[in-house]
Design a protein around this motif. Structure first.
Motif, PDB file in Angstrom:
ATOM      1  N   HIS A   1      99.161  15.853 -39.530  1.00  0.00           N
ATOM      2  CA  HIS A   1      98.709  15.474 -38.167  1.00  0.00           C
ATOM      3  C   HIS A   1      97.424  16.161 -37.836  1.00  0.00           C
ATOM      4  O   HIS A   1      96.751  16.691 -38.692  1.00  0.00           O
ATOM      5  CB  HIS A   1      99.778  16.128 -37.165  1.00  0.00           C
ATOM      6  CG  HIS A   1      99.749  17.704 -36.823  1.00  0.00           C
ATOM      7  ND1 HIS A   1      98.897  18.247 -35.994  1.00  0.00           N
ATOM      8  CD2 HIS A   1      99.970  18.626 -37.656  1.00  0.00           C
ATOM      9  CE1 HIS A   1      98.906  19.553 -35.828  1.00  0.00           C
ATOM     10  NE2 HIS A   1      99.754  19.989 -36.977  1.00  0.00           N
TER      11      HIS A   1
ATOM     12  N   ASP B   1      93.510   7.678 -42.301  1.00  0.00           N
ATOM     13  CA  ASP B   1      92.705   8.995 -41.764  1.00  0.00           C
ATOM     14  C   ASP B   1      91.233   8.793 -41.710  1.00  0.00           C
ATOM     15  O   ASP B   1      91.003   9.025 -40.620  1.00  0.00           O
ATOM     16  CB  ASP B   1      93.295  10.157 -42.422  1.00  0.00           C
ATOM     17  CG  ASP B   1      92.756  11.412 -41.935  1.00  0.00           C
ATOM     18  OD1 ASP B   1      93.332  12.018 -41.073  1.00  0.00           O
ATOM     19  OD2 ASP B   1      91.744  11.726 -42.521  1.00  0.00           O
TER      20      ASP B   1
ATOM     21  N   THR C   1      99.286   1.836 -32.158  1.00  0.00           N
ATOM     22  CA  THR C   1      99.344   1.735 -33.574  1.00  0.00           C
ATOM     23  C   THR C   1      99.064   0.383 -33.768  1.00  0.00           C
ATOM     24  O   THR C   1      98.656  -0.513 -32.742  1.00  0.00           O
ATOM     25  CB  THR C   1     100.932   2.230 -34.142  1.00  0.00           C
ATOM     26  OG1 THR C   1     100.707   2.237 -35.516  1.00  0.00           O
ATOM     27  CG2 THR C   1     101.747   1.247 -33.684  1.00  0.00           C
TER      28      THR C   1
ATOM     29  N   PHE D   1      90.122   7.525 -38.484  1.00  0.00           N
ATOM     30  CA  PHE D   1      90.253   8.070 -37.241  1.00  0.00           C
ATOM     31  C   PHE D   1      89.273   9.268 -37.426  1.00  0.00           C
ATOM     32  O   PHE D   1      89.003   9.871 -36.349  1.00  0.00           O
ATOM     33  CB  PHE D   1      91.520   8.357 -36.922  1.00  0.00           C
ATOM     34  CG  PHE D   1      92.244   6.958 -36.781  1.00  0.00           C
ATOM     35  CD1 PHE D   1      92.122   6.189 -35.519  1.00  0.00           C
ATOM     36  CD2 PHE D   1      93.392   6.526 -37.461  1.00  0.00           C
ATOM     37  CE1 PHE D   1      92.515   4.824 -35.492  1.00  0.00           C
ATOM     38  CE2 PHE D   1      93.989   5.298 -37.405  1.00  0.00           C
ATOM     39  CZ  PHE D   1      93.507   4.301 -36.445  1.00  0.00           C
TER      40      PHE D   1
ATOM     41  N   LEU E   1      96.789  12.412 -34.239  1.00  0.00           N
ATOM     42  CA  LEU E   1      97.247  11.712 -35.267  1.00  0.00           C
ATOM     43  C   LEU E   1      98.581  12.256 -35.623  1.00  0.00           C
ATOM     44  O   LEU E   1      98.686  13.598 -35.962  1.00  0.00           O
ATOM     45  CB  LEU E   1      96.190  11.595 -36.387  1.00  0.00           C
ATOM     46  CG  LEU E   1      95.013  10.685 -36.145  1.00  0.00           C
ATOM     47  CD1 LEU E   1      93.934  10.885 -37.236  1.00  0.00           C
ATOM     48  CD2 LEU E   1      95.309   9.364 -36.152  1.00  0.00           C
TER      49      LEU E   1
ATOM     50  N   GLU F   1     100.650  11.432 -39.262  1.00  0.00           N
ATOM     51  CA  GLU F   1     100.519  10.784 -40.357  1.00  0.00           C
ATOM     52  C   GLU F   1     101.657  10.697 -41.472  1.00  0.00           C
ATOM     53  O   GLU F   1     102.162  11.708 -41.609  1.00  0.00           O
ATOM     54  CB  GLU F   1      99.258  11.128 -40.994  1.00  0.00           C
ATOM     55  CG  GLU F   1      98.064  11.167 -40.089  1.00  0.00           C
ATOM     56  CD  GLU F   1      96.692  11.413 -40.554  1.00  0.00           C
ATOM     57  OE1 GLU F   1      95.900  10.833 -40.582  1.00  0.00           O
ATOM     58  OE2 GLU F   1      96.920  12.511 -41.007  1.00  0.00           O
TER      59      GLU F   1
ATOM     60  N   ILE G   1      98.128   8.636 -32.505  1.00  0.00           N
ATOM     61  CA  ILE G   1      98.363   7.559 -33.399  1.00  0.00           C
ATOM     62  C   ILE G   1      99.123   7.844 -34.243  1.00  0.00           C
ATOM     63  O   ILE G   1      98.774   8.582 -35.439  1.00  0.00           O
ATOM     64  CB  ILE G   1      96.875   7.160 -33.865  1.00  0.00           C
ATOM     65  CG1 ILE G   1      95.770   6.971 -32.631  1.00  0.00           C
ATOM     66  CG2 ILE G   1      96.810   5.833 -34.789  1.00  0.00           C
ATOM     67  CD1 ILE G   1      94.335   6.737 -33.275  1.00  0.00           C
TER      68      ILE G   1
ATOM     69  N   SER H   1      91.832   3.862 -29.200  1.00  0.00           N
ATOM     70  CA  SER H   1      92.065   5.272 -28.907  1.00  0.00           C
ATOM     71  C   SER H   1      91.484   5.839 -27.446  1.00  0.00           C
ATOM     72  O   SER H   1      91.808   6.838 -27.162  1.00  0.00           O
ATOM     73  CB  SER H   1      91.260   6.040 -30.067  1.00  0.00           C
ATOM     74  OG  SER H   1      91.669   5.576 -31.249  1.00  0.00           O
TER      75      SER H   1
ATOM     76  N   CYS I   1     100.240   6.648 -37.850  1.00  0.00           N
ATOM     77  CA  CYS I   1      99.942   5.621 -39.254  1.00  0.00           C
ATOM     78  C   CYS I   1     100.134   6.543 -40.434  1.00  0.00           C
ATOM     79  O   CYS I   1     100.792   7.319 -40.464  1.00  0.00           O
ATOM     80  CB  CYS I   1      98.422   5.356 -38.765  1.00  0.00           C
ATOM     81  SG  CYS I   1      97.305   7.262 -38.835  1.00  0.00           S
TER      82      CYS I   1
END
Ligand code: TRP
Length: 505
Positions: free
Chosen positions: A168, A346, A188, A349, A366, A368, A339, A320, A341
């Motif tokens: 994250h 990555d 997303t 972002f 994020l 992830e 987000i 975002s 994802c």
């Protein structure tokens, strides 16, 4: 022509000459990239053939602004040229132990993970710890998961419990704010490049649905039909059709229409969204964009204008920022964005987070995920035949197809003979049926039981595959029915530009 006009022209030409090295590098990279194939529709892709695959490593770490990030970008491009050029070949969620034979002079001494490519070191497994370190994101540790449980008063999703979502950025900050009573919104997306989705595509949506329900927050889902139109050479109409078809699959995951706004770029881009696109675009030079996207002189100017304005910058970046949705978040410019994802996204972002403070916006947070393996992936000598429909289970597969694919193609960690299997048991590390069950079998006790019995040789591969077949058949059947119930009116309702008055309830 007035003198200063001429001088300006000259400067331009100088710049172009200076950039020639760039073009050369990009041409070379493009040639390498052509060796890769995209799973989405099996065609030979230009580079980058997936629109989301345009990001590039903006910088290794967050918060590296200005020139240093450009330099890193260039280093990255050079490294990719050095044998790692090319398309990710696979969708971001279905990974990706790419067949090394396909890559040109593959330098496997380092793993590569970016929106274009996921390749493990020496054909082995992705080292996720190392990735966290390289990217500068944080591990999603047990204390955060406990906190999610406490704040939402429900059991954390299996993707959290089993470490599918494992990294994250600033998720802790989002939780801090939530604890104080400040909500956030989720963002997303999907690039609609194919009609049929496979299970890997569903993972972020299943997880996002859980987050929406658990935290009671609004969600925006971006369908990047514009990028697929350009990169997949689809007609405008066909990309829009695919966007709507994909929207049905997404809606079938169970999103709440009172909290969810799905938009297609073709329909929605304009107004406040476009203003943010331009603001973001102004933070990126042509040089930087060329370094990131690897264009050549033969690329049409649609592509050239797309990434700075959209693909890398606005497509992932602009949603975002809450001000991109004035009908949803009027006056809520400080609302945080989270987000979900796959981690190959990555780099986009990192870049978004780099640009955000310069525009006076909050950085998106994020959460992830790791990659979902192909059926044949062994984890040791991974192989993903990109154009092979047998490498994935699709949400449109019949029960018979699912059974066949699992029985014939799912890589087994079981031993060659029953005697040997009974003696030493299965190698769970490389076993795909167990891996898939750990994504989709909700019951922790049953999963532990299977792992123990199979790992110690009392259970055979056939039995595990049978259980997996049941789990996936049921899941796909449930999805099929849910999707069949999604009408065009429902798609219109999700996609209508409207306020969502009860989105935080
Ligand atoms: N680029 C993604 C794809 O092609 C789509 C996408 C757009 C996305 N915005 C996103 C994915 C934000 C995750 C998060 O599938």
């Amino acid at each position: 022509m007035p003198r200063d006009e001429i001088r300006r022209e000259e400067t331009t030409w100088e710049e172009i000459r200076r950039e020639e090295t760039t073009w050369e590098e990009n041409r070379r990279r493009r040639r390498l990239g052509r060796r890769f194939v995209d799973l989405d529709n099996g065609d030979e892709g230009d580079v980058p053939s997936r629109g989301d695959d345009l990001g590039g490593d903006w910088s290794r770490r967050d918060d590296v602004g200005g020139d240093s990030s450009t330099e890193t970008t260039w280093k990255e491009v050079r490294r990719r040229d050095n044998g790692h050029g090319g398309d990710a070949t696979v969708s971001s969620q279905l990974a990706m132990d790419v067949d090394k034979k396909d890559s040109v002079a593959s330098d496997s001494s380092e793993q590569v993970v970016n929106p274009w490519e996921v390749a493990a070191k020496d054909g082995g497994k992705i080292d996720y710890d190392k990735l966290i370190d390289q990217f500068g994101c944080q591990r999603l540790d047990d204390s955060l998961i406990d906190r999610v449980q406490r704040l939402t008063s429900r059991q954390p999703h299996v993707f959290l419990r089993r470490g599918v979502f494992f990294a994250h950025r600033d998720f802790n900050e989002v939780l801090d704010a939530y604890e104080r009573g400040d909500k956030f919104y989720l963002y997303t997306g999907r690039g609609p490049s194919s009609e049929a989705l496979h299970l890997g595509h569903l993972i972020p949506f299943m997880f996002t649905k859980y987050l929406q329900e658990a935290f009671k927050v609004p969600l925006v889902i971006q369908l990047t039909d514009d990028e697929k139109c350009m990169w997949k050479n689809l007609s405008v109409e066909e990309s829009q059709r695919l966007a709507r078809e994909n929207a049905k699959d997404i809606i079938a995951c169970g999103f709440d229409v009172t909290k969810t706004f799905i938009f297609s770029d073709f329909d929605y881009v304009g107004g406040a969204f476009y203003k943010n696109m331009v603001k973001v675009a102004k933070c990126v030079t042509l040089n930087k964009a060329m370094g990131i996207f690897g264009f050549s002189g033969e690329d049409h100017i649609g592509k050239l204008s797309f990434p700075p304005v959209q693909a890398c910058l606005s497509v992932p970046a602009v949603p975002s920022f809450p001000s991109s949705f004035p009908h949803l978040f009027p006056g809520k410019d400080k609302l945080r964005c989270l987000i979900p994802c796959a981690i190959d996204q990555d780099p986009y972002f990192r870049m978004t987070r780099d640009v955000a403070p310069r525009l006076g916006y909050s950085k998106p947070a994020l959460i992830e995920s790791s990659f979902f393996p192909a059926l044949q992936a062994s984890g040791e000598n991974g192989k993903m035949s990109a154009s092979d429909p047998n490498s994935a289970i699709y949400v449109t597969d019949t029960a018979k197809e699912i059974k066949n694919k699992i029985n014939r193609y799912a890589f087994s960690g079981g031993q060659d003979s029953i005697e040997k299997h009974r003696e030493i048991g299965a190698n769970l590390e490389v076993d795909i049926p167990v891996k898939y069950l750990s994504f989709f079998l909700d019951d922790d006790t049953e999963l532990e039981h299977i792992k123990k019995e199979y790992g110690e040789g009392r259970m055979l591969t056939g039995e595990v595959k049978k259980r997996l077949t049941e789990v996936l058949t049921e899941m796909v059947e449930r999805h099929r029915m849910a999707r069949a119930a999604v009408t065009d009116e429902m798609v219109d309702a999700f996609m209508a530009v409207r306020p969502l008055p009860s989105m935080f309830e």
